[in-house]
Design a protein around this motif. Sequence first.
Motif, mmCIF file in Angstrom:
data_model
loop_
_atom_site.group_PDB
_atom_site.id
_atom_site.type_symbol
_atom_site.label_atom_id
_atom_site.label_comp_id
_atom_site.label_asym_id
_atom_site.label_seq_id
_atom_site.Cartn_x
_atom_site.Cartn_y
_atom_site.Cartn_z
ATOM 1 N N GLN A 60 -3.902 -10.907 -7.268
ATOM 2 C CA GLN A 60 -4.810 -10.517 -8.351
ATOM 3 C C GLN A 60 -6.207 -10.251 -7.800
ATOM 4 O O GLN A 60 -6.880 -9.304 -8.216
ATOM 5 N N GLN A 61 -6.634 -11.071 -6.840
ATOM 6 C CA GLN A 61 -7.943 -10.860 -6.210
ATOM 7 C C GLN A 61 -7.985 -9.550 -5.426
ATOM 8 O O GLN A 61 -9.054 -8.947 -5.275
ATOM 9 N N GLN A 62 -6.812 -9.123 -4.930
ATOM 10 C CA GLN A 62 -6.736 -7.857 -4.203
ATOM 11 C C GLN A 62 -6.608 -6.651 -5.136
ATOM 12 O O GLN A 62 -6.504 -5.510 -4.672
ATOM 13 N N GLY A 63 -6.586 -6.906 -6.455
ATOM 14 C CA GLY A 63 -6.551 -5.817 -7.425
ATOM 15 C C GLY A 63 -5.173 -5.444 -7.923
ATOM 16 O O GLY A 63 -5.014 -4.428 -8.616
ATOM 17 N N TYR A 64 -4.153 -6.267 -7.637
ATOM 18 C CA TYR A 64 -2.783 -5.964 -8.079
ATOM 19 C C TYR A 64 -2.486 -6.642 -9.417
ATOM 20 O O TYR A 64 -2.989 -7.739 -9.705
ATOM 21 N N ALA A 65 -1.668 -5.980 -10.226
ATOM 22 C CA ALA A 65 -1.217 -6.549 -11.499
ATOM 23 C C ALA A 65 -0.061 -7.495 -11.218
ATOM 24 O O ALA A 65 1.111 -7.136 -11.316
ATOM 25 N N GLY B 2 2.067 1.916 -6.615
ATOM 26 C CA GLY B 2 1.929 1.258 -7.905
ATOM 27 C C GLY B 2 3.226 1.013 -8.637
ATOM 28 O O GLY B 2 3.222 0.828 -9.870
ATOM 29 N N TRP C 198 -3.936 -14.666 -5.145
ATOM 30 C CA TRP C 198 -4.469 -13.832 -4.066
ATOM 31 C C TRP C 198 -4.233 -12.347 -4.345
ATOM 32 O O TRP C 198 -5.136 -11.520 -4.144
ATOM 33 N N SER D 90 0.823 -1.210 0.000
ATOM 34 C CA SER D 90 0.000 0.000 0.000
ATOM 35 C C SER D 90 0.855 1.258 0.000
ATOM 36 O O SER D 90 0.372 2.342 -0.340
#
Length: 608
Positions: free
Chosen positions: A253-258, A232, A251, A228
Motif C-alpha cells: 500500500q505504501q508503494q501505491g498498490y491496491a 495493474g 508495504w 511492475s
Amino acid sequence: MSHTTQAELKILLKKVFGYDEFRGQQAEIITTLVNNQDAVVIMPTGAGKSLCYQLPAIARAGTAIVVSPLIALMQDQVAGLVENGINAAALHGHLTKEQRQATEQALLAGQLDILYVAPERLKSERLRRVFQQIPLALFAIDEAHCVSQWGHDFRPDYLTLGCLAQEFPHVPRIALTATADKRTQQEIIERLHLQQAQLYCSGFDRKNLFYHIEPKQQPRQQLLDFLSQQSGEAGIIYCASRRKVEQTTEWLQQQGYAALAYHAGLDAKIRETNQRQFIYEDGQLMVATVAFGMGVDKPDVRFVVHLDMPRSIESYYQETGRAGRDGLPATAWMLYGLQDVLFNRQLLAQSTAEPRVKAVEQHRLDTMLALCESTCCRRQVLLRYFSENYTKPCGQCDWCVNPASTWNATESAQKALSCVYRTHQRYGVSHVINVLLGRNNKQIQQCGHQQLSTWGIGQELNEAQWRSVFRQLIAQGYLAISMDGYGTLQLTERCRSLLRGEIALYLRSDQRAVKRPKGRFELEVSPDDYPLWHALKRLRRQLAADHQVPPYRICSDATLFAMLQLKPTQQNQLLQVPGIGTHKRRQFGNQFIELFAAAEYAGEEFLN
C-alpha cells in the motif's frame, strides 16, 4: 432425457451457456452422467469441471445436489447459474431461518435445477429424507480431494458422503477435483464407493500458465520488479504467516498498490469485505495465507505469487491454479529459500501426526524443494509428480526461456559435507556457513570451532552462494534436515561417494537475469480499440452492479474480447460470441448493441 446424444447436448450447451463446442473430455463425461452412470473426474482448474455436472443437471429430470466445501464458492456458483437463466440455490449456515425455509419449499416444489449444500449438512437425516421425497437428477461432489486424509485440504465431513451410494443407489454421482495424485484418486474412489464409476483424467497441464521460480535474494525488490510488469492486473500473493501477510500488505500500500489482506486471524467481516472487493473490482492484489482461495472463482486473476515455498506440490498446484481460470495467459511466480525448508520442517517436527503421516509429508516437502531446485523444464518436473509424462521442454517456464548455467561444485560440496561432519552433525546451516567463512563470533568461540580443520576453508564463496550450495545438497539428497525442530544438518548415505571423490557434482548458479516474455499478461487489444475496450469494461461493471454480481458473472474477459473483435450491431450476432447464451442475450444484449452502435456513430468522443 435418457440416452441423450452428444448432438442434443451441444444444442443445450449453446442455448444455455453460449458455447459451440465442448472442451476436452466434457462431452464424454456429461453423456455418462446423463445416461445414469457414475464418474470420477480429474481435470485442471479452468478446464470446465463445473459444466460437467451443470449441463447434466438441466438435461436430466429432477434437482441436482452439489456438495461444495465453502459458502463463498456456493454463492459464486449460484450467482453465475442464475445469470445463465438456471434455477439454482444454496443451503448453508449463513442463511436466515426464512431463507432456509424458502429454499426447502422451492426444492420440494420442484422449482430448482441445482441445489448447493455444504458436506456437513448432508449429515442431517431430515435433509436426506427431503431428498427421498423428490426426483434427483444427480449428486456432484466438488473438490473431492477433500475426502483424502493424506491430502492438503482434508475435510472430515467429506468422509460421510459415502452414504449417498447406499441411500440413493439409482441416482448418478460424479466426484470432481483438479488436484489428485494416484493415492488421492484411489481414496476418492474407495471412500465415496465409486468403484464402478468411469474415471476421466484430463491431465494436470495448465497450458496457459507460465511457471517462474527463483531463489530469494532481495524479496521485496524482486516482488516490485515482478509487479511492475503486470500492468495493474489482479493477482494473489501468498505468504506463509499471518504476520507476513499484514507486513507485506502495508508495504505494498505504501508503494501505491491496491493491496488487501486475508488470513484466518482477521475479523470475519474484514475478510468478507476484502474478498468481495477483490472479486468485484479490477486490478486488486490479495495478500493472503492459504486460508484464501478455494472459494474464489475469479477468472481474470493474471498471476499468483508465492513469497514463501509451499509445503507440497499438491498445494502449489492448487494455489497456482487460481491464476488464468479464463484460459488466457497467466503467471505462477515463486520465491523460495533455505529458510522456507527449515520453517516447514519445524512445523512438521511440532506436528502430533502419526510417524507414517509425517513420512508422507516429508516426502512431499522434499519433492517441492526438488521442483524449485530442478535443472530442467519446470512443467516436466511438475507433471511427472502427477505421473504424467511431458515428453519435451514446454517453452513456457523460466528454465525453458532462459536456462541457468551450472558450475563444478564438487570441491565446495566436499567442504560443506566435511564441515557438517566436523561439527558432529549438531548444527544448522547458518552456523556451518559461519565456520566455513572463518567467522569468529560468540557461538563459534563457545563451541571451539575456530580450531576445526574446516574453519575458514570456504572463503571462495560468499554467504548467499553457500546457502545455494546447502539448499541444493539438501534437494539432491546429500544432506538431510533432522526432525528435532532445530534445522540440524545430517549426512546421508548418498554423500559417501561424493566425499570420496568418486563422482563430480554440478550445481545450478543462482545468479541469472530471467528474460520474461513480453506481452504475456495482456490481451492483444489494438490501440485503435482501446477506447471501445474500456467502454465495454465500464458497461460490464455497471451491469454487474445492477445485478449485484461480480463483473465476470456478466461475461469473462475472453467473452468481452471476442465481442470486441466481432463488434456486433444486431441481436443475432451476439449469439456468435462464446459465452453469450440465449438468457444473457435477452438480459444484456440491448445494452451491448447500443454501445457498439453508438461507438460506430459517434466515434471515440462518445466512448470517452
